[in-house]
Design an enzyme around this catalytic site. Structure first.
Site, short mmCIF file in Angstrom:
data_model
loop_
_atom_site.label_atom_id
_atom_site.label_comp_id
_atom_site.label_asym_id
_atom_site.label_seq_id
_atom_site.Cartn_x
_atom_site.Cartn_y
_atom_site.Cartn_z
N GLY A 14 0.83 -1.21 0.00
CA GLY A 14 0.00 0.00 0.00
C GLY A 14 0.86 1.26 0.00
O GLY A 14 1.90 1.30 0.66
N ARG A 75 0.85 -4.75 -5.63
CA ARG A 75 1.03 -6.04 -4.99
C ARG A 75 1.27 -7.02 -6.14
O ARG A 75 0.62 -6.92 -7.18
CB ARG A 75 -0.18 -6.40 -4.15
CG ARG A 75 -0.39 -5.37 -3.02
CD ARG A 75 -1.28 -5.87 -1.91
NE ARG A 75 -1.18 -4.99 -0.75
CZ ARG A 75 -1.99 -3.93 -0.53
NH1 ARG A 75 -2.95 -3.64 -1.39
NH2 ARG A 75 -1.82 -3.18 0.54
N ASP A 106 5.93 -5.15 5.83
CA ASP A 106 6.62 -6.40 6.14
C ASP A 106 6.57 -7.40 4.98
O ASP A 106 7.52 -8.15 4.75
CB ASP A 106 6.05 -7.03 7.42
CG ASP A 106 4.56 -7.31 7.28
OD1 ASP A 106 3.79 -6.34 7.20
OD2 ASP A 106 4.17 -8.49 7.23
N SER A 108 6.61 -6.66 1.74
CA SER A 108 7.63 -6.20 0.79
C SER A 108 9.03 -6.53 1.31
O SER A 108 9.92 -6.89 0.53
CB SER A 108 7.50 -4.69 0.59
OG SER A 108 6.19 -4.38 0.19
N THR A 129 4.38 2.18 5.61
CA THR A 129 2.99 1.72 5.68
C THR A 129 2.28 2.54 6.74
O THR A 129 2.86 2.83 7.79
CB THR A 129 2.88 0.20 6.03
OG1 THR A 129 1.54 -0.05 6.51
CG2 THR A 129 3.85 -0.25 7.09
N ASP A 131 0.14 1.55 8.67
CA ASP A 131 -0.30 0.70 9.79
C ASP A 131 0.63 0.70 11.00
O ASP A 131 0.24 0.27 12.08
CB ASP A 131 -0.47 -0.75 9.31
CG ASP A 131 -1.60 -0.90 8.31
OD1 ASP A 131 -2.38 0.04 8.15
OD2 ASP A 131 -1.69 -1.97 7.68
N ASP A 133 3.12 -1.22 11.83
CA ASP A 133 3.01 -2.57 12.39
C ASP A 133 4.17 -3.48 12.01
O ASP A 133 3.99 -4.69 11.89
CB ASP A 133 1.68 -3.21 11.93
CG ASP A 133 1.61 -3.39 10.42
OD1 ASP A 133 2.44 -2.80 9.70
OD2 ASP A 133 0.73 -4.12 9.96
N MET A 173 -8.54 2.60 9.20
CA MET A 173 -7.73 1.54 8.61
C MET A 173 -6.78 0.92 9.63
O MET A 173 -6.65 1.43 10.75
CB MET A 173 -6.92 2.09 7.44
CG MET A 173 -7.68 2.10 6.13
SD MET A 173 -6.60 2.64 4.80
CE MET A 173 -7.53 2.01 3.41
N ARG A 175 -5.89 -2.80 9.23
CA ARG A 175 -5.89 -4.26 9.08
C ARG A 175 -5.80 -4.92 10.45
O ARG A 175 -6.66 -4.71 11.29
CB ARG A 175 -4.73 -4.68 8.18
CG ARG A 175 -5.02 -5.97 7.46
CD ARG A 175 -4.07 -6.24 6.35
NE ARG A 175 -4.51 -5.66 5.08
CZ ARG A 175 -3.76 -5.54 4.01
NH1 ARG A 175 -2.51 -5.93 4.06
NH2 ARG A 175 -4.22 -5.04 2.90
N HIS A 255 -9.88 5.19 2.26
CA HIS A 255 -8.59 5.63 1.72
C HIS A 255 -8.30 7.10 1.87
O HIS A 255 -7.18 7.52 1.57
CB HIS A 255 -8.48 5.20 0.25
CG HIS A 255 -8.30 3.72 0.11
ND1 HIS A 255 -9.37 2.86 0.12
CD2 HIS A 255 -7.19 2.96 0.02
CE1 HIS A 255 -8.92 1.63 0.02
NE2 HIS A 255 -7.61 1.66 -0.04
P1 ADP Z 1 3.20 -4.73 2.60
O1 ADP Z 1 4.57 -4.67 2.06
O2 ADP Z 1 2.59 -3.39 2.79
O3 ADP Z 1 3.10 -5.63 3.83
P2 ADP Z 1 2.01 -6.87 1.03
O4 ADP Z 1 1.99 -7.84 2.16
O5 ADP Z 1 0.80 -6.79 0.16
O6 ADP Z 1 2.27 -5.38 1.49
O7 ADP Z 1 3.30 -7.22 0.15
C1 ADP Z 1 3.62 -6.47 -0.99
C2 ADP Z 1 4.26 -7.37 -2.02
O8 ADP Z 1 5.51 -7.89 -1.50
C3 ADP Z 1 3.46 -8.61 -2.41
O9 ADP Z 1 2.48 -8.36 -3.39
C4 ADP Z 1 4.55 -9.51 -2.96
O10 ADP Z 1 4.93 -9.13 -4.27
C5 ADP Z 1 5.71 -9.20 -2.01
N1 ADP Z 1 5.72 -10.17 -0.90
C6 ADP Z 1 4.92 -10.18 0.20
N2 ADP Z 1 5.17 -11.23 0.99
C7 ADP Z 1 6.15 -11.94 0.37
C8 ADP Z 1 6.84 -13.17 0.66
N3 ADP Z 1 6.59 -13.86 1.77
N4 ADP Z 1 7.77 -13.60 -0.21
C9 ADP Z 1 8.03 -12.89 -1.33
N5 ADP Z 1 7.42 -11.74 -1.67
C10 ADP Z 1 6.50 -11.26 -0.84
O1 F6P Z 2 -1.52 -1.76 4.83
C1 F6P Z 2 -2.05 -0.49 4.65
C2 F6P Z 2 -3.53 -0.53 4.45
O2 F6P Z 2 -4.01 0.77 4.19
C3 F6P Z 2 -4.32 -1.20 5.57
O3 F6P Z 2 -4.55 -0.33 6.65
C4 F6P Z 2 -5.58 -1.59 4.84
O4 F6P Z 2 -6.21 -2.67 5.45
C5 F6P Z 2 -5.06 -2.01 3.51
O5 F6P Z 2 -3.83 -1.32 3.31
C6 F6P Z 2 -5.99 -1.69 2.37
O6 F6P Z 2 -5.34 -2.09 1.22
P1 F6P Z 2 -5.73 -1.69 -0.28
O7 F6P Z 2 -6.52 -0.46 -0.23
O8 F6P Z 2 -4.42 -1.46 -0.94
O9 F6P Z 2 -6.42 -2.87 -0.79
#
Ligand code: ADP
Ligand code: F6P
Length: 325
Positions: A14, A75, A106, A108, A129, A131, A133, A173, A175, A255
């Site tokens: 995000g 993503r 986390d 990413s 982020t 969040d 978190d 927001m 999560r 958002h």
């Molecule tokens: P954030 O980075 O905000 O936690 P996501 O969890 O959606 O957001 O992760 C963003 C992107 O990072 C995912 O769409 C994917 O491409 C990559 N990613 C997430 N988790 C993993 C993982 N365990 N291994 C490899 N790539 C990952």
């Molecule tokens: O991780 C950031 C965040 O804004 C969360 O607070 C929320 O749950 C989520 O992303 C929403 O994701 P998106 O709008 O990208 O689907």
């Protein structure tokens, strides 16, 4: 140990306000240190598409005051696979990019860690982020701006709530993270906060509202953290009505919390983290993250920042409860 001469930066997950400040700091610190800096559009998806461009000093001019990210984000399911990451590593090698800076959450960071472990690409994570978190850091870029946005919105809702003597459930927001809800609750004088880390105590919510009415309060605001999916506030609304006959209005902020100009706090921390990320690569710290601990930006092993935070300082719950009597 190879000398790092060409680095790339991307945003993933995000978007969060302040990402542009971090990009600007990466680019200008890198160029100042004699490196070539590249921007990858749309996160890991753009990396796999080879959507990479050279960034110069001017390409990051006039961006630090804007939310979102000039590099865009995404993503990317393909990057979750070993095949996808192999392709990404090959692409970086073909473009002669020696190291990657990833601004994101986390998830990413997990992707970046795997890219390093599987293909020895030097990586640095910058926590971005709303969040707040990520394990290992007290702060993630965008949190302060998201809280500001939500507080401004709740203040406006309070005007109507007061004027009509209404109860509002305002969903924020976060999560699985209670961070936004808790801070917004304290800063808006909410009567109750529903957090994703505890079961919903309907008796207490109803008792808080009732107590407020009895002592002459003209409105009640319940801040609800969205939890895994948006819409928990409708469930709370229904239960309050069914169990206690209480009428509440729902407002899901969504958002609008994630956009808008970053606060000075976000601009400052993002700039410091961007600079430190480049310095880490120059200093051959090959799998690290910039973190905020004890009021300062510092460097940490990336492996310490791969999980979602599961311990939150719940003294703020005590504060909110004490002040909302
Ligand atoms: P954030 O980075 O905000 O936690 P996501 O969890 O959606 O957001 O992760 C963003 C992107 O990072 C995912 O769409 C994917 O491409 C990559 N990613 C997430 N988790 C993993 C993982 N365990 N291994 C490899 N790539 C990952
Ligand atoms: O991780 C950031 C965040 O804004 C969360 O607070 C929320 O749950 C989520 O992303 C929403 O994701 P998106 O709008 O990208 O689907």
């Amino acid at each position: 140990m190879n000398e790092i001469k060409r680095i790339a930066v991307l945003c993933s997950g995000g978007d969060s306000p302040g990402m542009n400040c971090a990009i600007r700091a990466v680019v200008r610190t890198g160029i100042g240190a004699g490196l070539e800096v590249f921007g990858i559009q749309k996160g890991y998806a753009g990396l796999l598409e080879g959507d990479i461009r050279h960034l110069d000093v001017s390409s990051v001019g006039n961006i630090l005051q804007h939310g979102g990210t000039i590099l865009q984000t995404s993503r990317c399911a393909e990057f979750m696979t070993a095949e996808g990451r192999k392709e990404a590593a090959n692409l970086l090698k073909r473009k002669k990019i020696d190291a990657l800076i990833v601004i994101g959450g986390d998830g990413s960071f997990n992707g970046a860690m795997k890219l390093h472990e599987e293909h020895l690409i030097p990586v640095v994570g910058i926590p971005g982020t709303i969040d707040n978190d990520i394990d290992g850091t007290d702060y993630t870029i965008g949190f302060d701006t998201a809280v500001r946005n939500a507080v401004e919105a709740v203040d406006k809702i309070r005007d109507t709530a007061n004027s009509h003597a209404r109860t509002f459930i305002v969903e924020v927001m976060g999560r699985r993270s209670p961070a936004i809800a808790l801070k917004v609750g304290i800063c808006t004088g909410a009567e109750n906060v529903v957090l994703p880390i505890a079961a919903i105590d309907y008796d207490k919510i109803a008792a808080d509202i009732d107590r407020g009415i009895k002592r002459g309060k003209t409105s009640s605001i319940i801040i609800a953290a969205e939890g895994e999916v948006e819409g928990i506030s409708h469930t709370i609304q229904k239960n309050l009505k069914d169990k206690f006959g209480l009428q509440a209005h729902v407002c899901i902020l969504g958002h609008i919390q994630r956009g808008g100009n970053p606060t000075p706090t976000d601009r400052l921390i993002a700039s410091q983290m961007g600079q430190m990320a480049v310095e880490a690569l120059i200093g051959n710290q090959l799998a690290s993250a910039t973190v905020f601990v004890q009021g300062k930006v510092a460097l940490s092993p990336l492996k310490d920042c791969l999980r979602k935070k599961n311990e939150f300082d719940l003294s703020d719950v005590k504060l909110l409860t004490a002040l909302s009597i």
